[in-house]
Design a protein around this motif. Structure first.
Motif, PDB file in Angstrom:
ATOM      1  N   TYR A  15       0.895  -1.271  -0.059  1.00  0.00           N
ATOM      2  CA  TYR A  15       0.010   0.020   0.173  1.00  0.00           C
ATOM      3  C   TYR A  15       0.667   1.356  -0.040  1.00  0.00           C
ATOM      4  O   TYR A  15       0.382   2.237  -0.470  1.00  0.00           O
ATOM      5  CB  TYR A  15      -0.865  -0.009   1.153  1.00  0.00           C
ATOM      6  N   GLY A  16       2.216   1.178   0.442  1.00  0.00           N
ATOM      7  CA  GLY A  16       3.068   2.247   0.341  1.00  0.00           C
ATOM      8  C   GLY A  16       3.227   2.589  -1.020  1.00  0.00           C
ATOM      9  O   GLY A  16       3.689   3.922  -1.236  1.00  0.00           O
ATOM     10  N   HIS A  17       3.175   1.777  -2.076  1.00  0.00           N
ATOM     11  CA  HIS A  17       3.227   2.255  -3.379  1.00  0.00           C
ATOM     12  C   HIS A  17       1.908   2.587  -4.016  1.00  0.00           C
ATOM     13  O   HIS A  17       1.608   3.287  -4.711  1.00  0.00           O
ATOM     14  CB  HIS A  17       3.589   0.683  -4.252  1.00  0.00           C
ATOM     15  N   ILE A  18       0.777   1.720  -3.608  1.00  0.00           N
ATOM     16  CA  ILE A  18      -0.470   1.739  -4.274  1.00  0.00           C
ATOM     17  C   ILE A  18      -1.374   3.031  -3.911  1.00  0.00           C
ATOM     18  O   ILE A  18      -1.805   3.713  -4.723  1.00  0.00           O
ATOM     19  CB  ILE A  18      -1.503   0.575  -3.632  1.00  0.00           C
ATOM     20  N   LYS A  19      -1.348   3.444  -2.646  1.00  0.00           N
ATOM     21  CA  LYS A  19      -2.265   4.477  -2.329  1.00  0.00           C
ATOM     22  C   LYS A  19      -1.677   5.940  -2.595  1.00  0.00           C
ATOM     23  O   LYS A  19      -2.327   6.744  -3.106  1.00  0.00           O
ATOM     24  CB  LYS A  19      -2.491   4.482  -0.678  1.00  0.00           C
ATOM     25  N   PHE A 170       4.801  18.355 -11.484  1.00  0.00           N
ATOM     26  CA  PHE A 170       3.528  18.537 -10.726  1.00  0.00           C
ATOM     27  C   PHE A 170       3.857  17.885  -9.215  1.00  0.00           C
ATOM     28  O   PHE A 170       3.889  16.712  -9.077  1.00  0.00           O
ATOM     29  CB  PHE A 170       2.373  17.858 -11.396  1.00  0.00           C
ATOM     30  N   PRO A 171       4.139  18.994  -8.423  1.00  0.00           N
ATOM     31  CA  PRO A 171       4.136  18.453  -6.836  1.00  0.00           C
ATOM     32  C   PRO A 171       2.743  18.129  -6.277  1.00  0.00           C
ATOM     33  O   PRO A 171       1.973  18.685  -6.528  1.00  0.00           O
ATOM     34  CB  PRO A 171       4.617  19.779  -6.374  1.00  0.00           C
ATOM     35  N   VAL A 172       2.595  17.034  -5.691  1.00  0.00           N
ATOM     36  CA  VAL A 172       1.436  16.338  -5.332  1.00  0.00           C
ATOM     37  C   VAL A 172       1.597  15.934  -3.807  1.00  0.00           C
ATOM     38  O   VAL A 172       2.437  15.129  -3.654  1.00  0.00           O
ATOM     39  CB  VAL A 172       0.889  15.078  -6.154  1.00  0.00           C
ATOM     40  N   THR A 173       1.021  16.730  -2.890  1.00  0.00           N
ATOM     41  CA  THR A 173       1.152  16.311  -1.598  1.00  0.00           C
ATOM     42  C   THR A 173       0.362  14.875  -1.086  1.00  0.00           C
ATOM     43  O   THR A 173      -1.129  14.939  -1.551  1.00  0.00           O
ATOM     44  CB  THR A 173       0.558  17.375  -0.664  1.00  0.00           C
ATOM     45  N   ILE A 174       1.150  13.964  -0.806  1.00  0.00           N
ATOM     46  CA  ILE A 174       0.273  12.770  -0.485  1.00  0.00           C
ATOM     47  C   ILE A 174       0.214  12.376   0.938  1.00  0.00           C
ATOM     48  O   ILE A 174       1.034  12.854   1.854  1.00  0.00           O
ATOM     49  CB  ILE A 174       1.298  11.612  -1.105  1.00  0.00           C
ATOM     50  N   THR A 175      -0.740  11.562   1.165  1.00  0.00           N
ATOM     51  CA  THR A 175      -0.787  11.027   2.723  1.00  0.00           C
ATOM     52  C   THR A 175       0.432  10.099   3.065  1.00  0.00           C
ATOM     53  O   THR A 175       0.661   9.074   2.326  1.00  0.00           O
ATOM     54  CB  THR A 175      -2.124  10.200   2.831  1.00  0.00           C
ATOM     55  N   PRO A 176       1.066  10.295   4.138  1.00  0.00           N
ATOM     56  CA  PRO A 176       2.104   9.516   4.657  1.00  0.00           C
ATOM     57  C   PRO A 176       1.669   8.076   4.706  1.00  0.00           C
ATOM     58  O   PRO A 176       0.609   7.923   5.357  1.00  0.00           O
ATOM     59  CB  PRO A 176       2.678  10.051   5.943  1.00  0.00           C
ATOM     60  N   GLN A 177       2.409   7.148   4.274  1.00  0.00           N
ATOM     61  CA  GLN A 177       2.006   5.769   4.541  1.00  0.00           C
ATOM     62  C   GLN A 177       3.133   4.977   5.343  1.00  0.00           C
ATOM     63  O   GLN A 177       4.417   5.119   5.332  1.00  0.00           O
ATOM     64  CB  GLN A 177       1.967   5.154   3.162  1.00  0.00           C
ATOM     65  N   PRO A 178       2.784   4.145   6.252  1.00  0.00           N
ATOM     66  CA  PRO A 178       3.716   3.411   7.236  1.00  0.00           C
ATOM     67  C   PRO A 178       4.480   2.311   6.731  1.00  0.00           C
ATOM     68  O   PRO A 178       4.623   1.374   7.553  1.00  0.00           O
ATOM     69  CB  PRO A 178       2.798   3.558   8.524  1.00  0.00           C
ATOM     70  N   TYR A 179       4.458   2.158   5.547  1.00  0.00           N
ATOM     71  CA  TYR A 179       4.856   0.948   5.079  1.00  0.00           C
ATOM     72  C   TYR A 179       6.070   0.930   4.214  1.00  0.00           C
ATOM     73  O   TYR A 179       6.358   2.063   3.445  1.00  0.00           O
ATOM     74  CB  TYR A 179       3.704   0.213   3.847  1.00  0.00           C
ATOM     75  N   ALA A 197      -0.562  -4.212   5.269  1.00  0.00           N
ATOM     76  CA  ALA A 197       0.409  -3.677   4.614  1.00  0.00           C
ATOM     77  C   ALA A 197       0.078  -3.769   3.158  1.00  0.00           C
ATOM     78  O   ALA A 197       0.651  -2.819   2.322  1.00  0.00           O
ATOM     79  CB  ALA A 197       1.636  -4.342   5.036  1.00  0.00           C
ATOM     80  N   MET A 198      -0.702  -4.780   2.753  1.00  0.00           N
ATOM     81  CA  MET A 198      -0.792  -4.968   1.253  1.00  0.00           C
ATOM     82  C   MET A 198      -2.052  -5.470   0.991  1.00  0.00           C
ATOM     83  O   MET A 198      -2.745  -6.199   2.015  1.00  0.00           O
ATOM     84  CB  MET A 198       0.373  -5.909   0.999  1.00  0.00           C
ATOM     85  N   PRO A 199      -2.626  -5.438  -0.093  1.00  0.00           N
ATOM     86  CA  PRO A 199      -3.924  -6.367  -0.601  1.00  0.00           C
ATOM     87  C   PRO A 199      -3.736  -7.869  -0.056  1.00  0.00           C
ATOM     88  O   PRO A 199      -2.734  -8.429  -0.220  1.00  0.00           O
ATOM     89  CB  PRO A 199      -4.086  -6.058  -1.890  1.00  0.00           C
ATOM     90  N   GLN A 200      -4.969  -8.220   0.386  1.00  0.00           N
ATOM     91  CA  GLN A 200      -5.098  -9.771   0.609  1.00  0.00           C
ATOM     92  C   GLN A 200      -4.561 -10.726  -0.407  1.00  0.00           C
ATOM     93  O   GLN A 200      -3.894 -11.698  -0.248  1.00  0.00           O
ATOM     94  CB  GLN A 200      -6.553 -10.370   0.802  1.00  0.00           C
ATOM     95  N   ALA A 201      -4.791 -10.290  -1.791  1.00  0.00           N
ATOM     96  CA  ALA A 201      -4.531 -11.157  -2.875  1.00  0.00           C
ATOM     97  C   ALA A 201      -2.634 -11.100  -2.986  1.00  0.00           C
ATOM     98  O   ALA A 201      -2.292 -12.405  -3.366  1.00  0.00           O
ATOM     99  CB  ALA A 201      -4.778 -10.696  -4.017  1.00  0.00           C
ATOM    100  N   ILE A 202      -1.953 -10.279  -2.617  1.00  0.00           N
ATOM    101  CA  ILE A 202      -0.537 -10.188  -2.766  1.00  0.00           C
ATOM    102  C   ILE A 202      -0.120 -11.122  -1.350  1.00  0.00           C
ATOM    103  O   ILE A 202       0.914 -11.755  -1.526  1.00  0.00           O
ATOM    104  CB  ILE A 202      -0.029  -8.799  -2.471  1.00  0.00           C
ATOM    105  N   ALA A 203      -0.757 -10.853  -0.245  1.00  0.00           N
ATOM    106  CA  ALA A 203      -0.411 -11.757   1.006  1.00  0.00           C
ATOM    107  C   ALA A 203      -0.667 -13.303   0.543  1.00  0.00           C
ATOM    108  O   ALA A 203       0.221 -13.886   1.094  1.00  0.00           O
ATOM    109  CB  ALA A 203      -0.903 -11.140   1.970  1.00  0.00           C
ATOM    110  N   ASP A 204      -1.810 -13.519  -0.238  1.00  0.00           N
ATOM    111  CA  ASP A 204      -1.803 -14.994  -0.413  1.00  0.00           C
ATOM    112  C   ASP A 204      -0.798 -15.431  -1.360  1.00  0.00           C
ATOM    113  O   ASP A 204      -0.505 -16.512  -1.399  1.00  0.00           O
ATOM    114  CB  ASP A 204      -3.381 -14.959  -0.949  1.00  0.00           C
ATOM    115  N   TYR A 205      -0.523 -14.657  -2.359  1.00  0.00           N
ATOM    116  CA  TYR A 205       0.659 -15.050  -3.494  1.00  0.00           C
ATOM    117  C   TYR A 205       2.021 -15.370  -2.733  1.00  0.00           C
ATOM    118  O   TYR A 205       2.430 -16.302  -2.963  1.00  0.00           O
ATOM    119  CB  TYR A 205       0.557 -14.003  -4.420  1.00  0.00           C
ATOM    120  N   ILE A 206       2.187 -14.283  -1.760  1.00  0.00           N
ATOM    121  CA  ILE A 206       3.517 -14.586  -1.133  1.00  0.00           C
ATOM    122  C   ILE A 206       3.371 -15.667  -0.310  1.00  0.00           C
ATOM    123  O   ILE A 206       4.553 -16.624  -0.123  1.00  0.00           O
ATOM    124  CB  ILE A 206       3.839 -13.267  -0.205  1.00  0.00           C
ATOM    125  N   ALA A 207       2.444 -16.168   0.518  1.00  0.00           N
ATOM    126  CA  ALA A 207       2.181 -17.223   1.362  1.00  0.00           C
ATOM    127  C   ALA A 207       2.417 -18.463   0.474  1.00  0.00           C
ATOM    128  O   ALA A 207       2.997 -19.459   0.791  1.00  0.00           O
ATOM    129  CB  ALA A 207       1.077 -17.281   2.267  1.00  0.00           C
TER     130      ALA A 207
END
Length: 213
Positions: A15-19, A170-179, A197-207
């Protein structure tokens, strides 16, 4: 079309990439945002899992967020992926599109260390993700670049109307992400991954593939 592009190792994607991508898309009215995993990153020693797995995880994210698209141009390159060379190719194949290269302020500050970095301004626009508290020294070269090239969504719309395909920032202010990928890999190695930290599909793939163990 107005196309955002985010390159990186995505090792793993989270989500630190996605959001921030979704916030940049909304702020600039981008039609699509491309995830562009690289195969041989020029600024890192290597990756912790294979290009095949990183592409697969990025594709899963694209399935979940239809506005995100997978771009495998760098993943298929058997040499270091210099952004300027990638954008030269994309400019040839997408000559009528607005290409907006997305990076964090930390990467933007370090841009003068990139290969032929000044050519980027002839090939694309740049969106800089600003986190609260990040500032540039007023007398720095990159501050001068922002002051000269700064634009917003209106500027991007006008650029599209006037066939201006590159050169704006284009400077864009983004919400800080703790990931961070480093911290996520550490947690995975200890079977302590935070579930948000991540979508469930990614966690499932990693597992399923026992990655980062």
């Amino acid at each position: 079309m107005k196309i955002g592009i985010l390159g990186g190792t995505f090792d793993p994607i989270h989500y630190g990439h996605i959001k921030p991508l979704l916030e940049v898309q909304a702020a600039l009215g981008l039609d699509e945002v491309w995830l562009m995993p690289n195969h041989i990153p020029p600024h890192k020693d290597g990756t912790n899992t294979s290009t095949r797995h990183r592409l697969a995880m990025a594709q899963l994210v694209c399935h979940q967020y239809p506005q995100l698209k997978l771009c495998d141009i760098e993943a298929n390159r058997d040499q270091p992926s210099y952004s300027v060379e990638t954008l030269k190719h994309l400019r040839q194949t997408h000559g009528q599109d607005q290409l907006v290269f997305i990076m964090g302020m930390d990467s933007f500050v370090g841009l003068p260390t990139w290969y032929h970095w000044r050519q980027l301004f002839d090939l694309c626009h740049i969106a800089v993700c600003q986190r609260p508290g990040w500032t540039l020294c007023d007398d720095s070269e990159m501050a001068a670049q922002i002051n000269t090239r700064r634009a917003d969504k209106t500027g991007l719309d006008k650029a599209a109307e006037s066939d201006c395909y590159a050169g704006l920032i284009f400077p864009v202010t983004i919400t800080p992400q703790p990931y961070s990928s480093t911290e996520i890999r550490r947690q995975l190695a200890q079977n302590q991954l935070a579930t948000d930290a991540m979508p469930q599909a990614i966690a499932d793939y990693i597992a399923a593939h026992r990655l980062y163990r």
